[in-house]
Design an enzyme around this catalytic site. Structure first.
Site, PDB file in Angstrom:
ATOM      1  N   HIS A 124       0.819  -1.206   0.000  1.00  0.00           N
ATOM      2  CA  HIS A 124       0.000   0.000   0.000  1.00  0.00           C
ATOM      3  C   HIS A 124       0.860   1.267   0.000  1.00  0.00           C
ATOM      4  O   HIS A 124       0.872   2.002  -0.987  1.00  0.00           O
ATOM      5  CB  HIS A 124      -0.933  -0.018   1.218  1.00  0.00           C
ATOM      6  CG  HIS A 124      -1.876   1.138   1.271  1.00  0.00           C
ATOM      7  ND1 HIS A 124      -2.470   1.566   2.442  1.00  0.00           N
ATOM      8  CD2 HIS A 124      -2.326   1.980   0.315  1.00  0.00           C
ATOM      9  CE1 HIS A 124      -3.249   2.601   2.193  1.00  0.00           C
ATOM     10  NE2 HIS A 124      -3.168   2.880   0.916  1.00  0.00           N
ATOM     11  N   HIS A 183       1.593   4.943  -2.863  1.00  0.00           N
ATOM     12  CA  HIS A 183       1.737   6.322  -2.381  1.00  0.00           C
ATOM     13  C   HIS A 183       3.143   6.880  -2.617  1.00  0.00           C
ATOM     14  O   HIS A 183       3.308   7.936  -3.249  1.00  0.00           O
ATOM     15  CB  HIS A 183       1.429   6.388  -0.885  1.00  0.00           C
ATOM     16  CG  HIS A 183      -0.015   6.291  -0.561  1.00  0.00           C
ATOM     17  ND1 HIS A 183      -0.796   7.388  -0.275  1.00  0.00           N
ATOM     18  CD2 HIS A 183      -0.845   5.216  -0.461  1.00  0.00           C
ATOM     19  CE1 HIS A 183      -2.033   7.009  -0.023  1.00  0.00           C
ATOM     20  NE2 HIS A 183      -2.094   5.687  -0.121  1.00  0.00           N
ATOM     21  N   HIS A 224      -3.748   0.817  -6.531  1.00  0.00           N
ATOM     22  CA  HIS A 224      -4.060   1.412  -5.229  1.00  0.00           C
ATOM     23  C   HIS A 224      -5.443   1.007  -4.754  1.00  0.00           C
ATOM     24  O   HIS A 224      -5.640   0.670  -3.584  1.00  0.00           O
ATOM     25  CB  HIS A 224      -3.954   2.935  -5.278  1.00  0.00           C
ATOM     26  CG  HIS A 224      -4.310   3.581  -3.979  1.00  0.00           C
ATOM     27  ND1 HIS A 224      -5.547   4.147  -3.739  1.00  0.00           N
ATOM     28  CD2 HIS A 224      -3.609   3.713  -2.822  1.00  0.00           C
ATOM     29  CE1 HIS A 224      -5.582   4.599  -2.507  1.00  0.00           C
ATOM     30  NE2 HIS A 224      -4.424   4.363  -1.927  1.00  0.00           N
ATOM     31  N   ASN A 275      -6.241  -0.769  -1.173  1.00  0.00           N
ATOM     32  CA  ASN A 275      -6.715   0.216  -0.201  1.00  0.00           C
ATOM     33  C   ASN A 275      -8.148  -0.027   0.253  1.00  0.00           C
ATOM     34  O   ASN A 275      -8.427  -0.088   1.446  1.00  0.00           O
ATOM     35  CB  ASN A 275      -6.612   1.631  -0.775  1.00  0.00           C
ATOM     36  CG  ASN A 275      -7.042   2.679   0.238  1.00  0.00           C
ATOM     37  OD1 ASN A 275      -6.314   2.985   1.182  1.00  0.00           O
ATOM     38  ND2 ASN A 275      -8.241   3.224   0.058  1.00  0.00           N
ATOM     39  N   ILE A 302      -6.679   8.900  -1.140  1.00  0.00           N
ATOM     40  CA  ILE A 302      -6.889   8.667   0.283  1.00  0.00           C
ATOM     41  C   ILE A 302      -5.859   7.670   0.769  1.00  0.00           C
ATOM     42  O   ILE A 302      -5.322   6.904  -0.042  1.00  0.00           O
ATOM     43  CB  ILE A 302      -8.314   8.152   0.590  1.00  0.00           C
ATOM     44  CG1 ILE A 302      -8.599   8.146   2.079  1.00  0.00           C
ATOM     45  CG2 ILE A 302      -8.507   6.781  -0.020  1.00  0.00           C
ATOM     46  CD1 ILE A 302      -8.635   9.487   2.727  1.00  0.00           C
TER      47      ILE A 302
END
Length: 873
Positions: free
Chosen positions: A529, A534, A720, A724, A873
């Site tokens: 993740h 990110h 993602h 997520n 997010i």
């Protein structure tokens, strides 16, 4: 120049008006913007002060720049119109909540001598900033003539040392840019780079620059709060993050000082203003955060002992509370006063439980199905971390750790351990591609001794699975390993556990699966993740804004996939991944969490982030020229891969069609100066610690460009989403996905072993995440698993006028149509009872890669489906 010629043709007969006795041609325009409003608590008087400035003739002006006619007296830049001013600012009321307002504007413009506008300068002489959404110019028939897609915050002119310029929605490669706009294009990029700007950056600054991850620790509070600098060294390589320019820490000059006080309360960490959450998104985030805190506090108040769960029912009580608010319509009027998300979440009027967690999907239909071996195995293919499992290609499993440093780290699992639970030999199973492994040994072992010196007590694990005839996996053995007590060079000490169906053996096996869950949860959060989406995407965002003009077609292609990412990453550095932050508090590596992710980044490979390459690397697919993606899956019912390959193929087709419109040949790629600078900066700066790796594409061909852009979009959107939005459905119930283990497997003859034999659930709960950490962890993943109300999904743009080029617009429509087809395919597969991995014993359909094209204007929430364009997010 075909579009400009067509625009010129549309200007015949523009309006003539009398001005100071002379006839002057004019064009009308419409400006859409969003003023500051009462939800902006930092400046409640903004609207009034703006009106005062307006009455004093300190107004908002726009000045058009010609794209076709140059002013030789102004260094061959486009001819400028006289400034024009927004009309009726004082008379236009400011909405209480964040809403757009439309203003008229009239320009003096003679198309015969001035040509076609290609850009404009905006000057804001008001007190406060506004969000400029778009500007449209109309011909004399009232038809749209030129459109400017802006989507940017414009601060008062005293905040800038340069003019704010916006370009029309026409795309140009650098060499094709009209001469009248070239200098403006180059200067805008220079402004965004900041020219080596020093000092702390402020909210109105538009500077995109790089920095190391040196802002995680607080060494002034003591050694326990210090953290190593990640990035810029062979020891701790890391992707770069956005620069903030804050002063060095007073204790350690290599560490950047952290925010304090009101800046923390208002989440006021610097990212360029256009990268920050929208007002709607900010209030969504705040509402969910306040709700999470209230849930945590409410549950703590229910229990005198906040450290331990005493039974599984204690855990279930988190979701099965009885505090309700009645259904009624009395709160409807409030939604016009403060953001509705905050009302809805804090003052529920829909009959849902108040101050209790939503029921996670994994226990919604059956509270015990998560315990089964079938579900344990299925979640490696269709859970929240389906990107680690790999095909076993040699037996026993081997280690890649350096034996000079770590001794013998090869697996101690033997044939007898696994052959007793399958109907063939190990050799036959390997030859038939039926053995698979979830291997968390090598990534964890170098840190395990230090991790276990904290309150964590855990193992490095290997888990072997057998592919059965019905397409499901069956766990065969779990290996739990610890560093050798005499030192790392002596290798590891391991124990092997195999499935048992009753008695103490069943309880021991359940506990062994929990240790695997702890390993996988940590790897998921820190690597699958955080690191692989990110962190690695942020350098692409920075480089794109520094090297690709907004006029560049590749900027327009990628920009939607960068929305909110820098903001959420900055908040993560502030609250989540910092020293003693939520991740260190709730995930087993503790203070070594980010340092461990740095060690794994050493082996990160950009080309292997492409889904087909990833599947081949893990042995989950084999090359097959007859298949659409050139590969064939080894496990046909692998939901993440099956759905993912369809999404990957759709993205790749879209990128191919889009890029081919602007790049007819490899030469066009090679001679694109901005594109080449962009790729060079990504490699040498953004991912500079890996710049010498041979796997970097050279960016010399259309294929290089298409594969790079497809991979970036895949990482930022579908990859993602897949790691997520399954967090709350699966890990919202911590016994299913524990994040911490606090004691080792009990030995026979000890009181812990006796407790395990007498009360297995209580022994399990004493081993895994305790109650207080569970509350914090579940609150966090509830926030992270929610879609915001203004989410923009794959195949969608925030405006229909993002480009004036018709063929890319048509290609986007085909992309969206393909996503709708994929939705139907996923729904069909989920309803096929022969595909047992699609729902499993818990009856949770695999929807994490369901595009959800029909929910573009939905209210968001814990939907468990939908692929946002970006890591938002």
């Amino acid at each position: 120049m075909e579009d400009l010629s067509a625009a010129m043709a549309k200007t015949k007969g523009v309006t003539m008006v009398e001005l100071n006795g002379n006839k002057t041609k004019t064009i009308k325009g419409r400006v859409v913007l969003m003023k500051k409003n009462l939800t902006d608590m930092t400046d409640p008087a903004a609207s009034l002060l703006d009106r005062v400035r307006e009455l004093l003739h300190h107004r908002v002006s726009l000045q058009l720049i010609s794209a076709t006619q140059v002013d030789f007296a102004n260094w061959k830049r486009g001819k400028l119109s006289m400034p024009a001013y927004l009309e009726d600012w004082v008379a236009t009321l400011v909405p209480i909540t964040a809403k757009e307002a439309t203003y008229s504007i009239t320009f003096e413009w003679d198309a015969e001598t001035m040509g076609v506008p290609g850009a404009f300068i905006v000057r804001n002489h008001h007190h406060s900033q506004f969000y400029l959404k778009n500007v449209t110019l109309y011909d004399d028939h009232g038809s749209p003539w030129v459109h400017f897609d802006c989507n940017s915050w414009v601060y008062p002119t005293n905040r800038y040392t340069y003019n704010r310029i916006f370009f029309s929605n026409k795309s140009y490669l650098p060499s094709e840019t009209p001469e009248a706009l070239r200098d403006y294009r180059m200067e805008e990029l220079e402004n965004l780079r900041g020219n080596g700007r020093k000092g702390e950056l402020k909210e109105w600054d538009r500077v995109y620059d790089y920095a190391y991850y040196n802002d995680l620790g607080s060494p002034e509070l003591g050694q326990g709060h210090a953290r190593p600098v990640l990035g810029g060294s062979d020891k701790y390589p890391y992707p770069r993050r956005g620069k903030t320019g804050r002063a060095p820490n007073r204790k350690d000059p290599n560490t950047e000082s952290r925010l304090h006080g009101l800046d923390v309360i208002f989440l006021n960490i610097y990212v360029p203003r256009d990268e920050r959450f929208s007002t709607v998104k900010f209030w969504d985030f705040l509402a969910y955060f306040v709700k999470a805190v209230s849930q945590t506090m409410g549950t703590v108040l229910d229990d005198h002992n906040i450290l331990e769960f005493h039974s599984i029912q204690d855990v279930l009580n988190l979701y099965e509370g009885h505090i309700k608010l009645p259904k009624n319509d009395t709160l409807k009027g409030i939604r016009d006063v403060i953001p509705w998300t905050l009302v809805k979440e804090l003052l529920r009027n829909d009959g849902e439980k108040f101050m209790k967690f939503p029921i996670p999907a994994v226990i919604k239909e059956d509270k015990n199905a998560w315990r089964t071996d079938e579900e344990f195995a299925r979640e490696t293919l269709a859970g929240l971390n389906p990107v680690v499992i790999s095909r076993l290609r040699e037996f026993p499993p081997t280690s890649k750790l350096d034996p000079e440093e770590y001794g013998d780290q090869h697996s101690s699992i033997r044939k007898d351990d696994i052959e007793k639970n399958m109907d063939r030999s190990v050799k036959q199973a390997l030859d038939e591609n039926r053995l698979f492994i979830l291997d968390h040994h090598d990534g964890l072992m170098p840190y395990l001794r230090r991790i276990n010196s904290t309150s964590t007590k855990t193992y490095a694990t290997r888990t072997i699975f057998f592919l059965q005839d019905d397409g499901t996996l069956k766990p065969l053995a779990i290996e739990l390993s610890l560093p050798h007590p005499q030192g790392d060079k002596h290798g590891s000490v391991s124990k092997v556990f195999t499935p048992e169906n009753d008695g103490i053996g069943k309880s021991v096996w359940q506990l062994a699966k929990a240790y695997v869950g702890v390993n996988d949860s940590g790897y998921h959060q820190l690597i699958s993740h955080w690191l692989n989406t990110h962190a690695v995407v942020e350098p692409f965002i920075i480089a794109s804004n520094r090297q690709l003009s907004v006029l560049h077609p590749i900027y327009k292609l990628l920009h939607p996939h960068f929305r909110d990412t820098m903001n959420i990453n900055a908040l993560a550095r502030m609250l989540l991944i910092n020293a003693n932050g939520i991740v260190e508090l709730t995930v087993y590596p503790r203070k070594y969490a980010l340092e461990m992710s740095s060690a794994i980044y050493k082996s990160w490979n950009f080309t292997e982030q492409a889904l087909p390459a990833d599947l081949l690397k893990r042995g989950m697919a084999v090359k097959d020229s007859r298949s659409p993606n050139g590969i064939s899956l080894v496990i046909k019912d692998y939901p993440f891969a099956v759905d993912g390959l369809e999404i990957w193929s759709a993205i790749e087709t879209w990128v191919t069609e889009y890029s081919s419109f602007y790049y007819p040949s490899d030469t066009a790629v090679q001679t694109d100066s901005e594109l080449q600078s962009w790729w060079e900066e990504i490699r040498n700066e953004g991912h500079g610690d890996l710049k010498d790796k041979p796997w970097w594409p050279e960016m010399r061909t259309k294929h290089d460009l298409i594969q790079a852009c497809t991979t970036i979009i895949w990482m930022a959107s579908a990859l993602h989403a897949s790691v997520n939005f399954g967090q709350y459905p699966y890990a919202g119930y911590l016994p299913n996905r524990p994040t911490v283990s606090r004691r080792f497997m009990p030995e026979s003859g000890t009181k812990e072993y006796a407790e395990l034999e007498k009360n297995p659930d209580k022994a399990l709960l004493k081993t895994i995440t305790p109650q207080d950490q569970t509350m914090i962890g579940v609150s966090l993943i509830e926030i992270l698993s929610r879609h915001s109300a203004d989410e923009i999904y794959l195949g969608q743009r925030d405006t229909l006028e993002w480009t004036s080029d018709e063929k890319p617009l048509a290609a986007l429509e085909r992309f969206r149509d393909r996503l709708i087809e994929i939705e139907k395919n996923i729904a069909t597969r989920n309803s096929d009872s022969n595909l047992k991995n699609r729902t499993g014993p818990v009856n949770v359909p695999y929807t994490l890669l369901y595009p959800n094209t029909s929910d573009y204007s939905g209210e968001g929430g814990l939907t468990g489906m939908g692929i946002p364009n970006s890591i938002s997010i």
